[in-house]
Motif scaffolding. Sequence first.
Motif, PDB file in Angstrom:
ATOM      1  N   GLY A  76     -29.758  26.379   3.273  1.00  0.00           N
ATOM      2  CA  GLY A  76     -28.726  25.370   3.468  1.00  0.00           C
ATOM      3  C   GLY A  76     -29.312  23.965   3.512  1.00  0.00           C
ATOM      4  N   VAL A  77     -30.492  23.836   4.079  1.00  0.00           N
ATOM      5  CA  VAL A  77     -31.148  22.530   4.169  1.00  0.00           C
ATOM      6  C   VAL A  77     -31.445  21.998   2.769  1.00  0.00           C
ATOM      7  CG1 VAL A  77     -33.278  21.358   4.845  1.00  0.00           C
ATOM      8  CG2 VAL A  77     -32.110  22.862   6.473  1.00  0.00           C
TER       9      VAL A  77
ATOM     10  N   THR B  35     -23.746  34.622  12.713  1.00  0.00           N
ATOM     11  CA  THR B  35     -24.539  34.281  11.534  1.00  0.00           C
ATOM     12  C   THR B  35     -24.515  32.773  11.285  1.00  0.00           C
ATOM     13  OG1 THR B  35     -23.827  36.368  10.588  1.00  0.00           O
ATOM     14  CG2 THR B  35     -24.882  34.816   9.098  1.00  0.00           C
ATOM     15  N   THR B  36     -23.330  32.173  11.438  1.00  0.00           N
ATOM     16  CA  THR B  36     -23.227  30.734  11.225  1.00  0.00           C
ATOM     17  C   THR B  36     -24.068  29.979  12.251  1.00  0.00           C
ATOM     18  OG1 THR B  36     -20.939  31.230  10.638  1.00  0.00           O
ATOM     19  CG2 THR B  36     -21.555  28.931  10.705  1.00  0.00           C
ATOM     20  N   LEU B  37     -23.997  30.425  13.501  1.00  0.00           N
ATOM     21  CA  LEU B  37     -24.794  29.790  14.564  1.00  0.00           C
ATOM     22  C   LEU B  37     -26.276  29.852  14.220  1.00  0.00           C
ATOM     23  CD1 LEU B  37     -25.005  28.532  17.411  1.00  0.00           C
ATOM     24  CD2 LEU B  37     -25.030  30.836  18.354  1.00  0.00           C
ATOM     25  N   LEU B  38     -26.725  31.033  13.807  1.00  0.00           N
ATOM     26  CA  LEU B  38     -28.140  31.199  13.473  1.00  0.00           C
ATOM     27  C   LEU B  38     -28.533  30.266  12.326  1.00  0.00           C
ATOM     28  CD1 LEU B  38     -30.752  33.030  13.863  1.00  0.00           C
ATOM     29  CD2 LEU B  38     -29.999  34.066  11.722  1.00  0.00           C
ATOM     30  N   THR B  39     -27.670  30.178  11.303  1.00  0.00           N
ATOM     31  CA  THR B  39     -27.962  29.320  10.159  1.00  0.00           C
ATOM     32  C   THR B  39     -28.136  27.867  10.604  1.00  0.00           C
ATOM     33  OG1 THR B  39     -26.566  30.749   8.825  1.00  0.00           O
ATOM     34  CG2 THR B  39     -27.154  28.636   7.881  1.00  0.00           C
ATOM     35  N   PHE B  40     -27.252  27.416  11.482  1.00  0.00           N
ATOM     36  CA  PHE B  40     -27.335  26.032  11.926  1.00  0.00           C
ATOM     37  C   PHE B  40     -28.556  25.777  12.812  1.00  0.00           C
ATOM     38  CE2 PHE B  40     -23.122  25.458  10.241  1.00  0.00           C
ATOM     39  CZ  PHE B  40     -23.098  24.113   9.930  1.00  0.00           C
ATOM     40  N   ILE B  41     -28.857  26.731  13.694  1.00  0.00           N
ATOM     41  CA  ILE B  41     -29.998  26.516  14.596  1.00  0.00           C
ATOM     42  C   ILE B  41     -31.309  26.475  13.807  1.00  0.00           C
ATOM     43  CG2 ILE B  41     -31.371  27.527  16.454  1.00  0.00           C
ATOM     44  CD1 ILE B  41     -28.789  28.466  17.747  1.00  0.00           C
TER      45      ILE B  41
END
Lengths: 142, 154
Positions: A76-77, B35-41
């Motif tokens: 994503g980054v 999953t979204t939380l993990l992606t952002f962290i």
Amino acid sequence: MRYISYILALLAGTALSFEGAIYGELGKTIGKLETSFYNFLVGSIILGLLWLFFGKGKLSYVVEAPKWTLLGGVLGVVYLTSIVISVPFVGVGITMVAVIIGQLVMSIVIEHYGWLGSKKSKINKEKILAVISMVIALILVY
Amino acid sequence: MGILMILFTFIGGLTLSAQSAVNGTFGRKAGTIETTLLTFITGTMFLAILILFFGNGNLLAILEVPKWQLSAVFLGVLFLLFIIAAVPKIGVIATNITVIIGQLVIGILIDNFGWFNSLVVPLDSKRYVALLFMIIALYFIYKGNKRTSEEDAS
């Protein structure tokens, strides 16, 4: 039920374009990497809250999952940073066209071979026609 | 410079599809919000390191920019939540083509009206025909996917 997933994906796409345009502006003021950082940091906070109140999955699966399934954040980054850099130079439309061609190529390959844990699904006539129509649309937009 | 930018965003698109597949796989076991939380962290951690070494902007200017520029974070969150929910149900191609159509339609509108101070590119007849082809593509991907799942079932 199935069509709800299509509506969600459609809304996700509209969110993506708005996001690209707005972050293109923010990037001019605070810097490109900083814009991505802002997005991920504040996004983490929002999702932390969402998770506390509504999360009913299993976050601890993180420690048992195959390590490559944890790479979503890094991917994503790359995406977001490339958008923020490109929009001020070539406009939202062309930026999105380039992203889209990348997405199309990659998703066909991924699904055909069943890579990255996705369900293997052979290419059929309809899917090829869909991609051809998309390519025509892209040429016309460009 | 332009060509280089386009190539760079092309790679961005590759990673976006790869991300939706990876996250879909993880999401099936761990849940959508998780999953979204993990992606952002993990994204935050990765960017913190990148900024320490390569950041040359001014993060503090965030307090001075107009608030609407900060609102995009909600869109980013929605995008990931929706994708992670859709991929396990309809697959990577169908999700991505549908996302793309949403992207293009809004991208064309933003260009036409020059919203958010973006470059203005007017909506001409060519772009109208393009919209038509996108609808056709959506129709085919829906049919193609339905056929695949019917074949799986039998």
